[in-house]
Enzyme design. Structure first.
Site, PDB file in Angstrom:
ATOM      1  N   GLN A 241       4.955 -37.949   1.270  1.00  0.00           N
ATOM      2  CA  GLN A 241       6.395 -37.992   1.051  1.00  0.00           C
ATOM      3  C   GLN A 241       7.083 -37.428   2.292  1.00  0.00           C
ATOM      4  O   GLN A 241       6.548 -36.549   2.960  1.00  0.00           O
ATOM      5  CB  GLN A 241       6.765 -37.211  -0.211  1.00  0.00           C
ATOM      6  CG  GLN A 241       6.147 -37.774  -1.498  1.00  0.00           C
ATOM      7  CD  GLN A 241       6.687 -39.167  -1.865  1.00  0.00           C
ATOM      8  OE1 GLN A 241       7.716 -39.611  -1.363  1.00  0.00           O
ATOM      9  NE2 GLN A 241       5.967 -39.869  -2.727  1.00  0.00           N
ATOM     10  N   PHE A 268      -1.665 -45.433  -7.852  1.00  0.00           N
ATOM     11  CA  PHE A 268      -1.196 -45.361  -6.461  1.00  0.00           C
ATOM     12  C   PHE A 268      -1.031 -43.881  -6.107  1.00  0.00           C
ATOM     13  O   PHE A 268       0.040 -43.421  -5.717  1.00  0.00           O
ATOM     14  CB  PHE A 268       0.121 -46.136  -6.264  1.00  0.00           C
ATOM     15  CG  PHE A 268       0.053 -47.586  -6.675  1.00  0.00           C
ATOM     16  CD1 PHE A 268      -0.384 -48.548  -5.775  1.00  0.00           C
ATOM     17  CD2 PHE A 268       0.422 -47.988  -7.956  1.00  0.00           C
ATOM     18  CE1 PHE A 268      -0.454 -49.896  -6.145  1.00  0.00           C
ATOM     19  CE2 PHE A 268       0.352 -49.322  -8.340  1.00  0.00           C
ATOM     20  CZ  PHE A 268      -0.079 -50.285  -7.428  1.00  0.00           C
ATOM     21  N   ASP A 336       3.429 -44.986  -8.684  1.00  0.00           N
ATOM     22  CA  ASP A 336       4.235 -44.818  -7.462  1.00  0.00           C
ATOM     23  C   ASP A 336       3.775 -45.856  -6.434  1.00  0.00           C
ATOM     24  O   ASP A 336       3.109 -45.520  -5.454  1.00  0.00           O
ATOM     25  CB  ASP A 336       4.039 -43.381  -6.934  1.00  0.00           C
ATOM     26  CG  ASP A 336       4.837 -43.120  -5.664  1.00  0.00           C
ATOM     27  OD1 ASP A 336       5.755 -43.901  -5.347  1.00  0.00           O
ATOM     28  OD2 ASP A 336       4.535 -42.120  -4.979  1.00  0.00           O
ATOM     29  N   CYS A 362      10.161 -46.715  -4.213  1.00  0.00           N
ATOM     30  CA  CYS A 362      10.865 -46.676  -2.926  1.00  0.00           C
ATOM     31  C   CYS A 362      11.584 -48.003  -2.689  1.00  0.00           C
ATOM     32  O   CYS A 362      12.015 -48.279  -1.578  1.00  0.00           O
ATOM     33  CB  CYS A 362       9.876 -46.387  -1.793  1.00  0.00           C
ATOM     34  SG  CYS A 362       8.525 -47.574  -1.717  1.00  0.00           S
TER      35      CYS A 362
END
Ligand SMILES: C[S@@+](CC[C@H](N)C(=O)[O-])C[C@H]1O[C@@H](n2cnc3c(N)ncnc32)[C@H](O)[C@@H]1O
Length: 407
Positions: A241, A268, A336, A362
């Site tokens: 991140q 993920f 994710d 994202c």
């Protein structure tokens, strides 16, 4: 010369007027004048500025391609990003509460991919200019942690030592608890003499690890990332991140959604950003496509004290998602995925009716597509928390929980 009024911002951050005419560096409501060529007003004169306009805080804002929205007030950008998420969901007929965006502060990015080349006078390092191959030196960059900003001198020296005349180096620099973690691609092959020079440079700039191309050239200290109680050494270039504040916001969001679930699957999983903190209270099965990242997660877990059991699996979740029968044993799932989303895996989760799903995304567009699959299967979205780790850019991330009634 044309005069137009900006109606909205596009996904790349350009103002858009009727036509459409794209006008970079403008904001909704502004009246601008200039030549229009191919639907683009490249050099606008702002006749009526928006009251959301500010003087860009960074002296490189005009030329550097790293930031698109430095000319806007923070509250405008946060509201715009919340709107991007709302519209993506609305396109699939989904209404959800959108919470105020959590924006990471300036100088908080812990990783940057700098570009560097050799020049006649020596070398040049920085970010690419907007829509160009030209590199802008970005001394004093306001995005990155000060430790990263001061790594530019090292990046420049790496180019003078290891770039060929024609190629450009890509230098990914990440801060770690033990020093800089540097991964270089696009350089010359490192012969023994060059390796010695690189080792000297690493000592001078307190680099913890240097990877050159495919090889780890030098590890002076393992570059440690803390994930919950665990210390993880990610493989060079592995996903992390972007800011500690963004990571904390996402981990907090995921923890709140997963709640007291006793057995969680983390899909993920990367190097364990969510799996390792969740293992403080739950058994976790972590699934990730990259074998080296799975190995780093496992090593981090084995070295930590007081965590519940973490199992893991290296698996391509696009081609080979966990199936309904694999998923039935979990009380909660964290997912994710990369920008493409997780179409195949979400379909299986929806069929398995895992009671709680924490979706971290994202990309609002692929997220909304996957959310629609969950909603049609009877899941309800909770409040959506937008998280902005890429301040002054058009990028936005989010975390949201989905719940369903189990039979
Ligand atoms: C957005 S990152 C999230 C990683 C982790 N959850 C974190 O927060 O650090 C997406 C992850 O998906 C992995 N990935 C990409 N494609 C994949 C695939 N087809 N199957 C499994 N994992 C994949 C990447 O290696 C990366 O670690």
């Amino acid at each position: 010369m044309e005069r137009v009024t900006i109606e909205r911002l596009g996904h790349q951050g350009d103002g858009i007027a009727a036509g459409p005419v794209y006008v970079p560096g403008t904001l909704p409501g502004e009246v601008v004048e200039g030549e229009v060529d191919g639907g683009v007003m490249a050099q606008p004169r702002i006749a009526t500025p928006s009251d959301m306009r500010v003087k860009p805080p960074c002296r490189h804002a005009k030329s550097c391609g790293g930031c698109q929205l430095q000319h806007a007030r923070d509250d405008f950008t946060a509201g715009w990003k919340e709107g991007v998420v709302r519209q993506a969901l609305a396109a699939h007929g989904i209404e959800a509460e959108i919470l105020p965006c959590l924006t990471s502060p300036a100088r908080s990015r812990r990783r940057a991919a700098f570009s560097a080349t050799r020049t006649k006078k020596g070398a040049l390092a920085g970010f690419h200019m907007k829509r160009s191959d030209v590199i802008v030196p970005v001394g004093g960059c306001l995005l990155v942690e000060p430790r990263l900003a001061s790594a530019l001198e090292l990046v420049e020296t790496l180019a003078s030592v290891g770039a060929s005349r024609k190629s450009e180096l890509s230098v990914l620099v990440t801060t770690s608890a033990t020093g800089l973690d540097v991964a270089v691609t696009g350089g010359k092959e490192a012969d023994p003499e060059m390796q010695e020079t690189l080792a000297r440079l690493c000592r001078a700039h307190d680099v913890a690890r240097l990877a050159w191309g495919e090889d780890v050239t030098l590890t002076r200290r393992p570059p440690i990332q803390r994930m919950g109680r665990a210390e993880v050494v990610p493989p060079p270039g592995a996903f992390l991140q972007a800011t500690p504040q963004g990571e904390a916001a996402l981990v907090d969001g995921v923890r709140a959604i997963v709640g007291d679930a006793a057995h969680v699957v983390d899909l993920f999983a990367g190097c364990g950003t969510f799996a390792l903190p969740l293992a403080e209270t739950a058994r976790v099965h972590a699934v990730e496509g990259d074998k080296a990242m799975v190995a780093a997660l496992d090593k981090g877990w084995r070295g930590a004290e007081g965590l519940r059991h973490v199992t893991h699996e290296a698996r391509d979740l696009f081609r080979n998602p966990l199936l309904v029968e694999d998923l039935k044993r979990f009380d909660a799932a964290v997912i994710d995925p990369p920008r493409a989303g997780a179409e195949a895996q979400i379909a299986e989760l929806a069929r398995a009716r895992v009671p709680r799903i924490a979706y971290v995304s994202c990309n609002p567009v692929t997220f909304a597509r996957d959310a629609a699959t969950l909603v049609s299967a009877g899941y309800r979205p909770g409040p959506v928390q937008p998280v902005d780790q890429f301040r002054w850019s058009t990028h936005v991330e989010l975390v949201v929980g989905f719940t369903c009634d189990t039979a």
